[in-house]
Design an enzyme around this catalytic site. Structure first.
Site, PDB file in Angstrom:
ATOM      1  N   HIS A  10      -5.849   3.906   2.144  1.00 10.70           N
ATOM      2  CA  HIS A  10      -4.894   4.809   2.788  1.00 10.70           C
ATOM      3  C   HIS A  10      -5.205   6.299   2.746  1.00 10.70           C
ATOM      4  O   HIS A  10      -4.462   7.069   3.335  1.00 10.70           O
ATOM      5  CB  HIS A  10      -3.499   4.593   2.184  1.00 10.70           C
ATOM      6  CG  HIS A  10      -2.981   3.207   2.371  1.00 10.70           C
ATOM      7  ND1 HIS A  10      -2.725   2.666   3.614  1.00 10.70           N
ATOM      8  CD2 HIS A  10      -2.690   2.231   1.474  1.00 10.70           C
ATOM      9  CE1 HIS A  10      -2.287   1.420   3.473  1.00 10.70           C
ATOM     10  NE2 HIS A  10      -2.263   1.134   2.184  1.00 10.70           N
ATOM     11  N   ARG A  42      -1.765  -3.689  10.680  1.00  8.83           N
ATOM     12  CA  ARG A  42      -1.464  -2.262  10.732  1.00  8.83           C
ATOM     13  C   ARG A  42      -1.955  -1.591   9.461  1.00  8.83           C
ATOM     14  O   ARG A  42      -1.886  -2.179   8.383  1.00  8.83           O
ATOM     15  CB  ARG A  42       0.047  -2.086  10.855  1.00  8.83           C
ATOM     16  CG  ARG A  42       0.469  -0.651  11.049  1.00  8.83           C
ATOM     17  CD  ARG A  42       1.970  -0.570  11.268  1.00  8.83           C
ATOM     18  NE  ARG A  42       2.373   0.822  11.469  1.00  8.83           N
ATOM     19  CZ  ARG A  42       3.628   1.196  11.627  1.00  8.83           C
ATOM     20  NH1 ARG A  42       4.589   0.305  11.615  1.00  8.83           N
ATOM     21  NH2 ARG A  42       3.926   2.466  11.796  1.00  8.83           N
ATOM     22  N   ASN A  43      -2.444  -0.388   9.593  1.00  9.73           N
ATOM     23  CA  ASN A  43      -2.836   0.381   8.413  1.00  9.73           C
ATOM     24  C   ASN A  43      -2.696   1.864   8.720  1.00  9.73           C
ATOM     25  O   ASN A  43      -2.946   2.297   9.837  1.00  9.73           O
ATOM     26  CB  ASN A  43      -4.277   0.067   8.015  1.00  9.73           C
ATOM     27  CG  ASN A  43      -4.597   0.561   6.621  1.00  9.73           C
ATOM     28  OD1 ASN A  43      -4.023   0.097   5.643  1.00  9.73           O
ATOM     29  ND2 ASN A  43      -5.505   1.520   6.515  1.00  9.73           N
ATOM     30  N   THR A  44      -2.285   2.614   7.717  1.00  5.71           N
ATOM     31  CA  THR A  44      -2.104   4.053   7.877  1.00  5.71           C
ATOM     32  C   THR A  44      -3.066   4.799   6.968  1.00  5.71           C
ATOM     33  O   THR A  44      -3.184   4.469   5.788  1.00  5.71           O
ATOM     34  CB  THR A  44      -0.652   4.454   7.532  1.00  5.71           C
ATOM     35  OG1 THR A  44       0.245   3.690   8.342  1.00  5.71           O
ATOM     36  CG2 THR A  44      -0.419   5.942   7.777  1.00  5.71           C
ATOM     37  N   HIS A 113       1.062   1.288  -3.465  1.00  6.06           N
ATOM     38  CA  HIS A 113       1.348   0.553  -2.232  1.00  6.06           C
ATOM     39  C   HIS A 113       1.902   1.523  -1.197  1.00  6.06           C
ATOM     40  O   HIS A 113       2.741   2.361  -1.513  1.00  6.06           O
ATOM     41  CB  HIS A 113       2.374  -0.556  -2.522  1.00  6.06           C
ATOM     42  CG  HIS A 113       2.950  -1.198  -1.298  1.00  6.06           C
ATOM     43  ND1 HIS A 113       2.230  -2.074  -0.514  1.00  6.06           N
ATOM     44  CD2 HIS A 113       4.170  -1.093  -0.722  1.00  6.06           C
ATOM     45  CE1 HIS A 113       3.007  -2.467   0.501  1.00  6.06           C
ATOM     46  NE2 HIS A 113       4.175  -1.883   0.392  1.00  6.06           N
TER      47      HIS A 113
END
Length: 119
Positions: A10, A42-44, A113
């Protein structure tokens, strides 16, 4: 997950350059090896230093519930959503850059997380 895997998943600071947000997501998801067996939905990626993000677990954040904290400040970030392709090396993403607050889970004052992007 722990702080080091949180950083791999992240944090991208300074932001890796790419021709556009979609290409950025495709590149970063592959470079960080985030699709070993299937394309992650999905990933940020947050474009701030690890120390800035770590502060969300303390004075830079507001407790939400359980071990979740909302950042007081907005961060530059890129949100990547899967639009097809195949793992591990040709997953395709739609990237959306923005500056938003984030919600993360903390353990022992360290982010472990990424919960969500706050609208």
């Amino acid at each position: 997950q722990d702080w080091s895997s949180f950083q791999n998943k992240h944090i991208d600071y300074p932001e890796t350059s790419a021709s556009n947000p979609n290409a950025y997501c495709d590149l970063m998801m592959q470079r960080r090896n985030l699709n070993p067996t299937k394309c992650k939905t999905r990933n940020t990626f947050v474009h701030a230093s690890p120390s800035e993000i770590q502060q969300v677990c303390g004075s830079g954040g507001t407790h939400y519930e359980d071990n979740l904290y909302d950042s007081n400040e907005s961060f530059d970030l890129t949100d990547c959503k899967n639009v097809g392709g195949t793992a591990p090396s040709s997953c395709k993403y739609n990237g959306t850059p923005g500056t938003k607050r984030i919600r993360i889970a903390c353990e022992n004052n360290q982010p472990v997380h990424f919960e969500l992007v706050l609208s």
